[in-house]
Design an enzyme around this catalytic site. Sequence first.
Site, mmCIF file in Angstrom:
data_model
loop_
_atom_site.group_PDB
_atom_site.id
_atom_site.type_symbol
_atom_site.label_atom_id
_atom_site.label_comp_id
_atom_site.label_asym_id
_atom_site.label_seq_id
_atom_site.Cartn_x
_atom_site.Cartn_y
_atom_site.Cartn_z
ATOM 1 N N TYR A 239 -69.865 113.315 49.064
ATOM 2 C CA TYR A 239 -69.324 112.194 49.840
ATOM 3 C C TYR A 239 -69.954 112.009 51.206
ATOM 4 C CZ TYR A 239 -66.716 116.266 51.368
ATOM 5 O OH TYR A 239 -66.393 117.517 51.785
ATOM 6 N N LYS B 67 -59.198 112.703 49.985
ATOM 7 C CA LYS B 67 -59.564 114.012 50.511
ATOM 8 C C LYS B 67 -59.438 115.017 49.369
ATOM 9 C CE LYS B 67 -58.612 117.257 54.240
ATOM 10 N NZ LYS B 67 -58.635 118.420 53.384
ATOM 11 N N CYS C 150 -37.042 151.033 32.813
ATOM 12 C CA CYS C 150 -36.965 152.410 32.307
ATOM 13 C C CYS C 150 -35.785 153.197 32.862
ATOM 14 C CB CYS C 150 -38.263 153.149 32.619
ATOM 15 S SG CYS C 150 -38.466 153.511 34.366
ATOM 16 N N CYS D 9 -42.552 154.591 32.101
ATOM 17 C CA CYS D 9 -41.957 153.260 32.237
ATOM 18 C C CYS D 9 -42.673 152.276 31.308
ATOM 19 C CB CYS D 9 -42.067 152.789 33.680
ATOM 20 S SG CYS D 9 -41.396 151.133 33.919
ATOM 21 N N LYS E 228 -53.083 113.436 55.735
ATOM 22 C CA LYS E 228 -52.637 114.241 54.596
ATOM 23 C C LYS E 228 -51.345 113.718 53.974
ATOM 24 C CE LYS E 228 -54.014 118.776 55.516
ATOM 25 N NZ LYS E 228 -54.387 119.901 54.713
ATOM 26 N N CYS F 62 -34.829 151.266 37.825
ATOM 27 C CA CYS F 62 -35.812 150.358 37.248
ATOM 28 C C CYS F 62 -35.216 149.617 36.044
ATOM 29 C CB CYS F 62 -37.038 151.147 36.810
ATOM 30 S SG CYS F 62 -38.238 150.131 35.912
ATOM 31 N N GLU G 137 -67.822 118.426 47.473
ATOM 32 C CA GLU G 137 -66.700 119.301 47.188
ATOM 33 C C GLU G 137 -66.820 119.780 45.740
ATOM 34 O OE1 GLU G 137 -65.093 119.319 50.029
ATOM 35 O OE2 GLU G 137 -63.176 120.282 49.595
ATOM 36 N N ASP H 75 -77.278 116.770 20.133
ATOM 37 C CA ASP H 75 -77.194 118.072 20.795
ATOM 38 C C ASP H 75 -78.260 119.040 20.293
ATOM 39 O OD1 ASP H 75 -75.046 117.137 22.125
ATOM 40 O OD2 ASP H 75 -73.550 118.387 21.096
ATOM 41 N N CYS I 295 -41.198 151.361 41.048
ATOM 42 C CA CYS I 295 -40.705 152.290 40.041
ATOM 43 C C CYS I 295 -41.693 153.448 40.001
ATOM 44 C CB CYS I 295 -40.626 151.618 38.669
ATOM 45 S SG CYS I 295 -40.439 152.817 37.322
ATOM 46 N N SER J 81 -65.051 120.677 60.410
ATOM 47 C CA SER J 81 -63.885 120.367 59.574
ATOM 48 C C SER J 81 -63.173 119.180 60.201
ATOM 49 C CB SER J 81 -62.978 121.575 59.437
ATOM 50 O OG SER J 81 -62.486 121.930 60.693
ATOM 51 N N TYR K 252 -81.544 118.380 21.882
ATOM 52 C CA TYR K 252 -81.511 118.874 23.264
ATOM 53 C C TYR K 252 -81.729 120.390 23.268
ATOM 54 C CZ TYR K 252 -80.059 119.708 28.052
ATOM 55 O OH TYR K 252 -80.043 120.098 29.359
ATOM 56 N N ASP K 253 -81.009 121.081 22.392
ATOM 57 C CA ASP K 253 -81.122 122.542 22.334
ATOM 58 C C ASP K 253 -82.531 122.986 21.972
ATOM 59 O OD1 ASP K 253 -78.504 122.734 23.003
ATOM 60 O OD2 ASP K 253 -77.778 123.095 20.966
ATOM 61 N N GLU L 31 -61.550 107.370 51.913
ATOM 62 C CA GLU L 31 -61.885 108.172 50.721
ATOM 63 C C GLU L 31 -60.738 109.113 50.412
ATOM 64 O OE1 GLU L 31 -65.301 110.379 51.932
ATOM 65 O OE2 GLU L 31 -66.487 108.582 52.320
ATOM 66 N N ASP M 114 -59.423 118.334 47.307
ATOM 67 C CA ASP M 114 -58.982 119.688 47.635
ATOM 68 C C ASP M 114 -59.760 120.695 46.796
ATOM 69 O OD1 ASP M 114 -57.580 121.620 48.884
ATOM 70 O OD2 ASP M 114 -55.734 121.343 47.749
HETATM 71 S S1 IVH Z 1 -65.726 114.333 55.509
HETATM 72 C C1 IVH Z 1 -67.055 116.298 59.539
HETATM 73 N N1 IVH Z 1 -64.704 113.491 53.295
HETATM 74 O O1 IVH Z 1 -61.852 118.441 53.664
HETATM 75 C C2 IVH Z 1 -66.197 115.978 58.426
HETATM 76 N N2 IVH Z 1 -64.337 115.757 53.917
HETATM 77 O O2 IVH Z 1 -61.592 119.809 56.939
HETATM 78 C C3 IVH Z 1 -66.950 115.835 57.187
HETATM 79 N N3 IVH Z 1 -63.084 117.051 52.267
HETATM 80 O O3 IVH Z 1 -63.416 121.205 53.871
HETATM 81 C C4 IVH Z 1 -66.060 115.912 56.053
HETATM 82 N N4 IVH Z 1 -62.813 115.409 50.839
HETATM 83 O O4 IVH Z 1 -65.031 119.506 52.888
HETATM 84 C C5 IVH Z 1 -64.842 114.537 54.116
HETATM 85 N N5 IVH Z 1 -63.907 112.634 51.319
HETATM 86 C C6 IVH Z 1 -64.045 113.655 52.146
HETATM 87 C C7 IVH Z 1 -63.512 114.925 51.873
HETATM 88 C C8 IVH Z 1 -63.675 115.957 52.792
HETATM 89 C C9 IVH Z 1 -62.575 116.688 51.099
HETATM 90 C C10 IVH Z 1 -62.955 118.406 52.817
HETATM 91 C C11 IVH Z 1 -64.045 118.920 53.660
HETATM 92 C C12 IVH Z 1 -63.390 119.966 54.502
HETATM 93 C C13 IVH Z 1 -61.988 119.491 54.581
HETATM 94 C C14 IVH Z 1 -61.695 118.908 55.942
#
Ligand code: IVH
Length: 683
Positions: free
Chosen positions: A241, A129, A426, A445, A329, A423, A189, A48, A439, A97, A51-52, A127, A131
């Site tokens: 992805y 999905k 108080c 309070c 989902k 309250c 993502e 490290d 309140c 989307s 690197y620094d 794949e 979040d």
């Molecule tokens: S494909 C045209 N693959 O889920 C579609 N989306 O509405 C291209 N998301 O906000 C997206 N994981 O960003 C795809 N493995 C994945 C994903 C993914 C998460 C998100 C995407 C979007 C929402 C779908």
Amino acid sequence: MTLDELLDQSGDDRLDREEAARIMEALRGELTRHARLYYVEDRQEIDDSVYDALFRRLQRLEEAFPDLVTPDSPTLRVGADPLEAFETVRHVVPMLSLDSTQEPEDVRRFDERVRRVLGDDVVYILEPKLDGASIELVYEQGVLVRAVTRGNGMEGEDVTANARTIPTLPLRLDESRRPAPALLAARGEVLMYLSAFEALNQRMVEQGAEPYVNPRNSASGSLRQLDPRLTAERPLDVLVYDVLAVDGATFETDHEALEALGDWGFRRPKRIELARTVDEILAYHEAFARDRDDLDYEIDGVVIKVDERAARDVLGATSHHPRWALAFKFEPRKEVTRIERIALSVGRTGRVTPVALMRPVMVGGVTVSRASLHNREEVARKDIREGDLVRIQRAGDVIPQVVERVDEPGRERGPEFRMPDTCPACGAPLHQDGPATFCPNRFECPAQLKGGIVHYASRPGLDIEGLGQETAELLVERGLVRELSDLYDLTPEQLVELPGFAEKSATALVDAIQRSRHTELARFLYGLGIPEVGQTVARELAAHFRDVRAVLEATPEELEAVDGVGPVMSARIRAFLDDSRNREHIEHVLAKGLVLEPPEEREGGPLEGKRFVFTGSLSIPRGRAKAMVEAAGGRVVSSVSGETDYVVAGEDPGSKLAKAEKLGVPVLDETAFLALLDGGAGE
Ligand code: IVH
């Protein structure tokens, strides 16, 4: 160049430009390679400290030769200067989307539609999905030039400076396995790991800041900080992805595209699989639903895509969703538990919130024992009483919701919930404001005072380390603090008496409080808890007035001249400052000898201190124009007032032009604006 040569800076003060450029390039290459080894491949070749040392040498050379800083420089990862606002930019191709469902039936219908068009020989790629926060990453000649949030799908916010701080995101594509294409737009993502998220939230609570609701908000909130240095402090990752567009490479299938993304140094989602039948898809979904609690990031389903890229064009898209992909989902996570008690929590502003205290239960890997019931109307609507069995849900959110009461026929229920008349903290008679309860006892309070102290000491406030919820509670309960200014009179001898304090921690807290007397004006304004004054407005007020007295005395009109402050806000701010008790408390704090620094102004530019407003469209992008003004020492604000120095009007100007004319503010067209920047035709 060898590592030794790269570390040898003995001749750095005598370098000519050309030689500096050569060394800087070598340093960038080496730093990039080691960062990738460390973050993406999980191994380390140099210490490290080495690197620094390389990093600092590059930083120093960049200071000496600022025009030799390139967009892929690893030094940009620590965060660039704060922005005024994000620029809105168009995506290379629209970021659609996904259509989504929870029903296996819909998956069958999707598959049938796909087969009707493509025939029977279909391969799907499956794949997780993720979040998180969706992002477009644009690379030109292998260099990251733009990172844009999804926004409305057509255009999003330019968050490049922030994205650069994410350690796993390549600033330059790795070409050791595959040459970089001329253009690449990739989609990924941005995530915050659950462990990191919980740690961050815990820190925020300790510092008295509002915690994030879930890792997704936390990731997108972190990505959209105007100050990239704040983003740099947040533990973010980005998994890529999809190839949105590419020029200079071709992919027959999605799994080939993913392979290329891996070669170029991106991190990708794990457990990507190919499938040929709906049954395989259902099995994949089921397996992931089972395992999702073992992951350190949130996934809310799986994504099914046709693997063959040419099929994307054949199948096409509706205005929102591609027909070649579907999100399948998971059910939100639900559990049943019993409400032991409905408690009341009184916040800093006096709002009284009913909170369900429940028998602890695990919901998707997180223990849940309390949930806000929001207000009395919500409790009545759901007919929830103490002792009831309830279904709670955590849909990606760590903070759970009470979905509904679970009926228990034959069981006798407790009495209906009633908001008390007074309250709980108080004893003052409570006020109703629509469904909300308050309140009104602002100054006596203890609950509100505690909240006020925590807010004052919070990280975006005076940033007093060690002064969180628990300590604030003790200070108020023991009568040591009756108003904010009392904080400055605390002594180590007093604190040492409190549970949980020892000599060292008592001294440390007193020191931290005393140190906080020298602070930024914006922090102080935020810390006072003035209605409407969040971090952004506090910063704007500080930049505009530059002096606390000027803020305290500002007329409503003067307040409205501040960027982002309208008439409603200015009235609420004024009402707070005009309240004699508030005023007295503020004066007491100031009397403790606070030194409040206004924000730094860029000095010496030809447009120093000048305020600009843009209206209509210019031939150069807004963000560029803004950067040019700022580089010359000026400021860009959003609305026209008497304090505006210039309005720059492009094509199709809006109402700001009329306002400028009314107020007699000089109006420049684009040519005159550019001339002014050049130091030519001025006023
Ligand atoms: S494909 C045209 N693959 O889920 C579609 N989306 O509405 C291209 N998301 O906000 C997206 N994981 O960003 C795809 N493995 C994945 C994903 C993914 C998460 C998100 C995407 C979007 C929402 C779908």
